[in-house]
Design a protein around this motif. Structure first.
Motif, mmCIF file in Angstrom:
data_model
loop_
_atom_site.group_PDB
_atom_site.id
_atom_site.type_symbol
_atom_site.label_atom_id
_atom_site.label_comp_id
_atom_site.label_asym_id
_atom_site.label_seq_id
_atom_site.Cartn_x
_atom_site.Cartn_y
_atom_site.Cartn_z
ATOM 1 N N ILE A 266 -39.454 23.324 32.899
ATOM 2 C CA ILE A 266 -39.972 22.845 34.175
ATOM 3 C C ILE A 266 -41.454 23.132 34.285
ATOM 4 C CG2 ILE A 266 -39.929 23.357 36.655
ATOM 5 C CD1 ILE A 266 -36.926 23.924 36.326
ATOM 6 N N ASP A 267 -42.201 22.194 34.844
ATOM 7 C CA ASP A 267 -43.592 22.388 35.229
ATOM 8 C C ASP A 267 -43.663 22.041 36.705
ATOM 9 O OD1 ASP A 267 -46.365 22.684 35.291
ATOM 10 O OD2 ASP A 267 -46.707 20.627 34.634
ATOM 11 N N GLY A 268 -43.860 23.070 37.560
ATOM 12 C CA GLY A 268 -43.762 22.841 38.992
ATOM 13 C C GLY A 268 -45.026 23.143 39.769
ATOM 14 N N GLU A 269 -44.969 22.736 41.038
ATOM 15 C CA GLU A 269 -46.071 22.956 41.968
ATOM 16 C C GLU A 269 -45.468 23.194 43.350
ATOM 17 O OE1 GLU A 269 -50.053 20.590 43.503
ATOM 18 O OE2 GLU A 269 -48.542 19.496 42.370
ATOM 19 N N LYS A 270 -45.945 24.257 44.032
ATOM 20 C CA LYS A 270 -45.466 24.552 45.382
ATOM 21 C C LYS A 270 -46.133 23.591 46.364
ATOM 22 C CE LYS A 270 -46.673 28.413 47.432
ATOM 23 N NZ LYS A 270 -46.749 29.804 47.903
ATOM 24 N N ILE A 271 -45.320 22.943 47.193
ATOM 25 C CA ILE A 271 -45.788 21.947 48.147
ATOM 26 C C ILE A 271 -45.408 22.382 49.556
ATOM 27 C CG2 ILE A 271 -45.578 19.527 48.887
ATOM 28 C CD1 ILE A 271 -46.895 19.834 46.139
ATOM 29 N N LYS A 272 -46.343 22.357 50.486
ATOM 30 C CA LYS A 272 -46.066 22.634 51.887
ATOM 31 C C LYS A 272 -45.536 21.363 52.522
ATOM 32 C CE LYS A 272 -47.554 25.376 55.569
ATOM 33 N NZ LYS A 272 -46.649 26.451 55.801
ATOM 34 N N GLU A 273 -44.412 21.488 53.206
ATOM 35 C CA GLU A 273 -43.768 20.331 53.834
ATOM 36 C C GLU A 273 -43.423 20.716 55.270
ATOM 37 O OE1 GLU A 273 -39.675 18.970 52.646
ATOM 38 O OE2 GLU A 273 -40.902 17.387 51.737
ATOM 39 N N GLY A 274 -44.318 20.368 56.213
ATOM 40 C CA GLY A 274 -44.125 20.817 57.588
ATOM 41 C C GLY A 274 -44.269 22.326 57.643
ATOM 42 N N SER A 275 -43.263 22.995 58.185
ATOM 43 C CA SER A 275 -43.301 24.451 58.278
ATOM 44 C C SER A 275 -42.615 25.131 57.096
ATOM 45 C CB SER A 275 -42.641 24.914 59.577
ATOM 46 O OG SER A 275 -41.285 24.517 59.589
ATOM 47 N N SER A 276 -42.122 24.354 56.135
ATOM 48 C CA SER A 276 -41.439 24.937 54.979
ATOM 49 C C SER A 276 -42.189 24.599 53.691
ATOM 50 C CB SER A 276 -39.991 24.451 54.899
ATOM 51 O OG SER A 276 -39.948 23.078 54.631
ATOM 52 N N GLU A 277 -41.723 25.191 52.603
ATOM 53 C CA GLU A 277 -42.302 24.932 51.286
ATOM 54 C C GLU A 277 -41.195 24.552 50.320
ATOM 55 O OE1 GLU A 277 -44.058 28.728 50.444
ATOM 56 O OE2 GLU A 277 -45.980 28.108 51.262
ATOM 57 N N LYS A 278 -41.562 23.775 49.324
ATOM 58 C CA LYS A 278 -40.620 23.469 48.251
ATOM 59 C C LYS A 278 -41.378 23.412 46.938
ATOM 60 C CE LYS A 278 -40.517 18.410 48.572
ATOM 61 N NZ LYS A 278 -39.661 17.250 48.823
ATOM 62 N N LEU A 279 -40.636 23.509 45.862
ATOM 63 C CA LEU A 279 -41.204 23.393 44.525
ATOM 64 C C LEU A 279 -40.875 21.994 44.018
ATOM 65 C CD1 LEU A 279 -42.524 24.875 42.061
ATOM 66 C CD2 LEU A 279 -40.188 25.173 41.235
ATOM 67 N N GLU A 280 -41.881 21.204 43.765
ATOM 68 C CA GLU A 280 -41.689 19.903 43.125
ATOM 69 C C GLU A 280 -42.007 20.096 41.652
ATOM 70 O OE1 GLU A 280 -44.079 16.974 45.148
ATOM 71 O OE2 GLU A 280 -42.687 16.917 46.835
ATOM 72 N N PHE A 281 -41.218 19.451 40.792
ATOM 73 C CA PHE A 281 -41.422 19.673 39.366
ATOM 74 C C PHE A 281 -41.136 18.422 38.546
ATOM 75 C CE2 PHE A 281 -37.002 20.847 40.243
ATOM 76 C CZ PHE A 281 -36.302 20.198 39.238
ATOM 77 N N THR A 282 -41.718 18.422 37.371
ATOM 78 C CA THR A 282 -41.323 17.492 36.321
ATOM 79 C C THR A 282 -40.634 18.335 35.265
ATOM 80 O OG1 THR A 282 -43.458 17.709 35.194
ATOM 81 C CG2 THR A 282 -43.209 15.866 36.752
ATOM 82 N N TRP A 283 -39.822 17.699 34.439
ATOM 83 C CA TRP A 283 -39.128 18.439 33.388
ATOM 84 C C TRP A 283 -39.022 17.582 32.145
ATOM 85 C CZ3 TRP A 283 -34.557 16.690 31.273
ATOM 86 C CH2 TRP A 283 -33.842 15.742 32.010
ATOM 87 N N GLU A 284 -38.888 18.274 31.027
ATOM 88 C CA GLU A 284 -38.593 17.603 29.761
ATOM 89 C C GLU A 284 -37.611 18.464 29.001
ATOM 90 O OE1 GLU A 284 -41.617 17.835 26.480
ATOM 91 O OE2 GLU A 284 -42.904 18.366 28.187
ATOM 92 N N GLY A 285 -36.762 17.814 28.233
ATOM 93 C CA GLY A 285 -35.749 18.552 27.492
ATOM 94 C C GLY A 285 -34.844 17.603 26.752
ATOM 95 N N ASN A 286 -33.536 17.901 26.802
ATOM 96 C CA ASN A 286 -32.602 17.022 26.103
ATOM 97 C C ASN A 286 -31.288 16.913 26.859
ATOM 98 O OD1 ASN A 286 -30.557 18.977 24.930
ATOM 99 N ND2 ASN A 286 -32.447 19.835 24.144
ATOM 100 N N ASP A 287 -30.600 15.843 26.564
ATOM 101 C CA ASP A 287 -29.275 15.538 27.105
ATOM 102 C C ASP A 287 -28.414 15.185 25.896
ATOM 103 O OD1 ASP A 287 -27.023 14.641 28.404
ATOM 104 O OD2 ASP A 287 -28.001 12.963 29.408
ATOM 105 N N GLU A 288 -27.537 16.098 25.515
ATOM 106 C CA GLU A 288 -26.713 15.925 24.311
ATOM 107 C C GLU A 288 -27.576 15.597 23.086
ATOM 108 O OE1 GLU A 288 -22.876 13.979 24.585
ATOM 109 O OE2 GLU A 288 -23.193 13.750 26.735
ATOM 110 N N CYS A 289 -28.650 16.343 22.909
ATOM 111 C CA CYS A 289 -29.586 16.234 21.782
ATOM 112 C C CYS A 289 -30.498 15.013 21.832
ATOM 113 C CB CYS A 289 -28.854 16.304 20.442
ATOM 114 S SG CYS A 289 -28.016 17.868 20.184
ATOM 115 N N ASP A 290 -30.401 14.187 22.866
ATOM 116 C CA ASP A 290 -31.330 13.071 23.047
ATOM 117 C C ASP A 290 -32.457 13.517 23.967
ATOM 118 O OD1 ASP A 290 -29.826 11.260 21.524
ATOM 119 O OD2 ASP A 290 -28.608 10.687 23.257
#
Length: 96
Positions: free
Chosen positions: A36-60
């Motif tokens: 995961i490569d993420g970034e903390k984002i302020k959303e109104g009065s709360s925060e969330k982590l938005e991310f992109t990811w890379e990896g595999n799904d059954e070796c693909d």
């Protein structure tokens, strides 16, 4: 998870997301794993982590995006999306 049942998402290991202080991390559910490569984002009065990811799904090669948000001290909600494919919301509890 919305899209997959517990038998699938805990198939190989207990499903997990691990997030580091720099908002990088890793995850695995079912036969899908990635980093995961993420970034903390302020959303109104709360925060969330938005991310992109890379990896595999059954070796693909697989990649996508998602987000995570703390609901309370032990519960996290989020969504993981495959680029051009499925997505699923989920709830997770902090490991003891």
């Amino acid at each position: 998870m919305e899209m997959w049942d517990e038998e699938y998402f805990n198939m190989e290991v207990q499903a997990f997301f691990t997030i580091n202080r720099d908002y990088s991390g890793k995850f695995q559910f079912g036969l899908v794993s990635g980093i995961i490569d993420g970034e903390k984002i302020k959303e109104g009065s709360s925060e969330k982590l938005e991310f992109t990811w890379e990896g595999n799904d059954e070796c693909d090669l697989a990649f996508g995006s998602g987000w995570l948000r703390l609901k309370d001290q032990i519960t996290m909600e989020g969504k993981v999306k495959f680029h051009g494919g499925d997505s699923s919301k989920f709830l997770a509890k902090r490991a003891k």
